[in-house]
Design a protein around this motif. Structure first.
Motif, mmCIF file in Angstrom:
data_model
loop_
_atom_site.group_PDB
_atom_site.id
_atom_site.type_symbol
_atom_site.label_atom_id
_atom_site.label_comp_id
_atom_site.label_asym_id
_atom_site.label_seq_id
_atom_site.Cartn_x
_atom_site.Cartn_y
_atom_site.Cartn_z
ATOM 1 N N VAL A 83 0.851 -1.190 0.000
ATOM 2 C CA VAL A 83 0.000 0.000 0.000
ATOM 3 C C VAL A 83 0.886 1.238 0.000
ATOM 4 N N ASP A 84 0.694 2.080 -0.999
ATOM 5 C CA ASP A 84 1.457 3.315 -1.147
ATOM 6 C C ASP A 84 0.531 4.482 -0.862
ATOM 7 N N GLY A 85 0.644 5.050 0.322
ATOM 8 C CA GLY A 85 -0.238 6.158 0.673
ATOM 9 C C GLY A 85 -0.397 6.262 2.177
ATOM 10 N N THR A 86 -1.582 6.689 2.618
ATOM 11 C CA THR A 86 -1.856 6.872 4.044
ATOM 12 C C THR A 86 -3.138 6.123 4.401
ATOM 13 N N PRO A 87 -3.069 4.802 4.517
ATOM 14 C CA PRO A 87 -4.282 4.014 4.763
ATOM 15 C C PRO A 87 -4.765 4.149 6.205
ATOM 16 N N PRO A 88 -6.081 4.145 6.411
ATOM 17 C CA PRO A 88 -6.623 4.217 7.768
ATOM 18 C C PRO A 88 -6.521 2.867 8.480
ATOM 19 N N GLU A 89 -6.660 2.907 9.797
ATOM 20 C CA GLU A 89 -6.493 1.700 10.606
ATOM 21 C C GLU A 89 -7.496 0.618 10.251
ATOM 22 N N SER A 90 -8.758 0.987 10.029
ATOM 23 C CA SER A 90 -9.783 -0.026 9.754
ATOM 24 C C SER A 90 -9.470 -0.804 8.480
ATOM 25 N N PHE A 91 -8.995 -0.102 7.457
ATOM 26 C CA PHE A 91 -8.632 -0.766 6.201
ATOM 27 C C PHE A 91 -7.426 -1.679 6.405
ATOM 28 N N CYS A 92 -6.411 -1.199 7.107
ATOM 29 C CA CYS A 92 -5.204 -2.000 7.326
ATOM 30 C C CYS A 92 -5.528 -3.286 8.075
ATOM 31 N N ARG A 93 -6.334 -3.187 9.104
ATOM 32 C CA ARG A 93 -6.679 -4.374 9.892
ATOM 33 C C ARG A 93 -7.475 -5.376 9.063
ATOM 34 N N ALA A 94 -8.437 -4.883 8.299
ATOM 35 C CA ALA A 94 -9.279 -5.775 7.505
ATOM 36 C C ALA A 94 -8.466 -6.461 6.403
ATOM 37 N N LEU A 95 -7.607 -5.702 5.726
ATOM 38 C CA LEU A 95 -6.820 -6.292 4.645
ATOM 39 C C LEU A 95 -5.769 -7.248 5.203
ATOM 40 N N ALA A 111 4.355 4.441 8.976
ATOM 41 C CA ALA A 111 3.430 5.112 9.885
ATOM 42 C C ALA A 111 2.167 4.307 10.142
ATOM 43 N N ALA A 112 1.866 3.333 9.267
ATOM 44 C CA ALA A 112 0.633 2.552 9.414
ATOM 45 C C ALA A 112 0.887 1.115 9.857
ATOM 46 N N ALA A 113 2.144 0.736 10.017
ATOM 47 C CA ALA A 113 2.466 -0.672 10.259
ATOM 48 C C ALA A 113 1.915 -1.191 11.586
ATOM 49 N N ASP A 114 1.746 -0.314 12.574
ATOM 50 C CA ASP A 114 1.210 -0.762 13.857
ATOM 51 C C ASP A 114 -0.276 -1.078 13.788
ATOM 52 N N PHE A 115 -0.937 -0.703 12.704
ATOM 53 C CA PHE A 115 -2.372 -0.972 12.576
ATOM 54 C C PHE A 115 -2.665 -2.443 12.292
ATOM 55 N N ALA A 116 -1.684 -3.174 11.782
ATOM 56 C CA ALA A 116 -1.918 -4.534 11.295
ATOM 57 C C ALA A 116 -0.861 -5.463 11.888
ATOM 58 N N PRO A 117 -1.256 -6.452 12.674
ATOM 59 C CA PRO A 117 -0.273 -7.247 13.423
ATOM 60 C C PRO A 117 0.632 -8.131 12.579
ATOM 61 N N HIS A 118 0.240 -8.427 11.323
ATOM 62 C CA HIS A 118 1.059 -9.297 10.490
ATOM 63 C C HIS A 118 1.768 -8.552 9.358
ATOM 64 N N ALA A 119 1.495 -7.267 9.205
ATOM 65 C CA ALA A 119 2.025 -6.516 8.071
ATOM 66 C C ALA A 119 3.504 -6.222 8.243
ATOM 67 N N LEU A 120 4.178 -6.001 7.110
ATOM 68 C CA LEU A 120 5.575 -5.579 7.107
ATOM 69 C C LEU A 120 5.635 -4.066 6.962
ATOM 70 N N ALA A 121 6.490 -3.432 7.753
ATOM 71 C CA ALA A 121 6.694 -1.993 7.681
ATOM 72 C C ALA A 121 7.728 -1.689 6.606
ATOM 73 N N VAL A 122 7.405 -0.760 5.714
ATOM 74 C CA VAL A 122 8.306 -0.387 4.625
ATOM 75 C C VAL A 122 9.092 0.852 5.055
ATOM 76 N N VAL A 123 10.400 0.695 5.198
ATOM 77 C CA VAL A 123 11.271 1.740 5.735
ATOM 78 C C VAL A 123 12.099 2.334 4.603
ATOM 79 N N CYS A 124 12.041 3.655 4.460
ATOM 80 C CA CYS A 124 12.789 4.326 3.403
ATOM 81 C C CYS A 124 14.265 4.427 3.783
ATOM 82 N N THR A 125 15.139 4.132 2.825
ATOM 83 C CA THR A 125 16.588 4.149 3.067
ATOM 84 C C THR A 125 17.260 5.416 2.558
ATOM 85 N N ALA A 126 16.516 6.356 1.983
ATOM 86 C CA ALA A 126 17.107 7.592 1.450
ATOM 87 C C ALA A 126 17.194 8.624 2.571
#
Length: 250
Positions: A83-95, A111-126
Motif C-alpha cells: 500500500v502506497d499512501g496513508t491508509p486508515p487503521e480499519s482498512f489495514c486491519r481488515a486487509l 506510519a501505518a504498520a502498527d495498525f496490522a499485526p502481520h504486516a511488514l513496515a516499509v522503511v525508506c533508506t534515502a
C-alpha cells in the motif's frame, strides 16, 4: 534479499527484462472507494499488487475493497499487496486479516504498520542525516526484522551547504552534468555518495545513490535479517544491469 521492481504497465516489458519479481503499480482506489486498475496482459501472473490512494477515498466500511483486492490477488497469483499512501487503521486491519488468511503478505508504510499485526513496515533508506544502520536497527527492535522491508528510494538531491533550504531533486542527466570532473566521496553512515560545488557565491552539496550505494544499503539490511526490498521505475532504469541479474530468455 527478495527484491521487487515497482513498475507501471507502460514500462512492464522493460522491467521483465530485468526481473520477474515485480510490484505492479496499476491499481488505485477510486473516488468512491472502489478498486480501479490499468490494463495488464491477461496472462500476467505473480509479483505483488501495488495500491495507490492518490486521488481516491478509502471507504468507511473496507470489506468490499478488501474482497476486491484479495480476488485480484487470487486471479493474478500475487504474493501480496503493498500500500502506497496513508491508509486508515480499519482498512489495514481488515486487509491484513484477509491476506493472512490466504497466506499472502501485506506491506504498509511505516506510519501505518502498527495498525496490522502481520504486516511488514516499509522503511525508506534515502536519508539526509543520521545513520542508516542505526535507523534500521531501531526499526528491527520495534517490529522485528521479519516484519521489515526496504523502500530503496534513489537519493539524488542538491542542498545548500549552509543556511536554510531543502534539497532540490535532480534528474539523472542533471546529476551527471554536475558530477562531471568532480571528486565524489562515500558517506558510510548514509550509505550514499556526495560532492560539493560552487554556484556563484554559494557552496552546494549533492547527495546521491548509484548502483553500488544501493547494494550497500541492501547488505546493511541483510546483516540485520531484513528480507525484502523495493526499487522503482523509472528512477533506477539506468542501474538495472547492476541491481538485477539479466533474465535468461525462455
Amino acid at each position: 534479499m527478495e527484491l521487487y521492481l515497482a513498475t507501471d504497465g507502460q514500462r512492464l516489458q522493460r522491467a521483465l527484462q530485468s526481473t520477474a519479481q515485480l510490484a505492479h503499480m496499476s491499481y488505485r482506489i477510486g473516488p468512491e472507494g472502489t478498486l480501479l486498475s490499468s490494463p495488464l496482459p491477461p496472462a500476467l501472473r505473480g509479483g505483488l499488487l501495488m495500491l495507490s490512494d492518490e486521488g481516491g477515498q478509502y471507504p468507511d466500511a473496507p470489506q468490499s475493497l478488501c474482497r476486491a483486492l484479495t480476488r485480484e490477488c487470487l486471479h493474478r497469483r500475487y504474493a501480496g499487496v503493498i500500500v502506497d499512501g496513508t491508509p486508515p487503521e480499519s482498512f489495514c486491519r481488515a486487509l491484513d486479516e484477509a491476506l493472512t488468511g490466504q497466506g499472502r503478505k501485506l506491506f504498509l508504510p511505516e506510519a501505518a504498520a502498527d495498525f496490522a499485526p502481520h504486516a511488514l513496515a516499509v522503511v525508506c533508506t534515502a536519508l539526509t542525516s543520521g545513520s542508516l544502520t542505526q535507523r534500521l536497527t531501531r526499526a528491527a527492535e520495534r517490529w522485528g526484522p521479519e516484519r521489515l522491508a526496504l523502500d530503496l528510494q534513489r537519493m539524488m538531491a542538491d542542498f545548500p551547504l549552509s543556511g536554510p533550504g531543502g534539497g532540490i531533486p535532480l534528474t539523472v542527466s542533471r546529476l551527471r552534468e554536475l558530477a562531471q570532473g568532480r571528486a565524489t566521496y562515500f558517506s558510510r553512515p548514509l550509505c550514499a555518495r556526495y560532492f560539493t560545488y560552487r554556484d556563484g557565491g554559494d557552496t552546494r552539496f549533492v547527495l546521491f545513490d548509484d548502483g553500488q550505494t544501493l547494494k550497500s544499503k541492501i547488505e546493511e539490511a541483510e546483516k540485520l535479517g531484513i528480507g525484502f526490498g523495493f526499487f522503482m521505475l523509472p528512477e533506477v532504469e539506468d542501474l538495472l544491469t547492476v541491481l538485477f541479474a539479466p533474465q535468461a530468455a525462455p
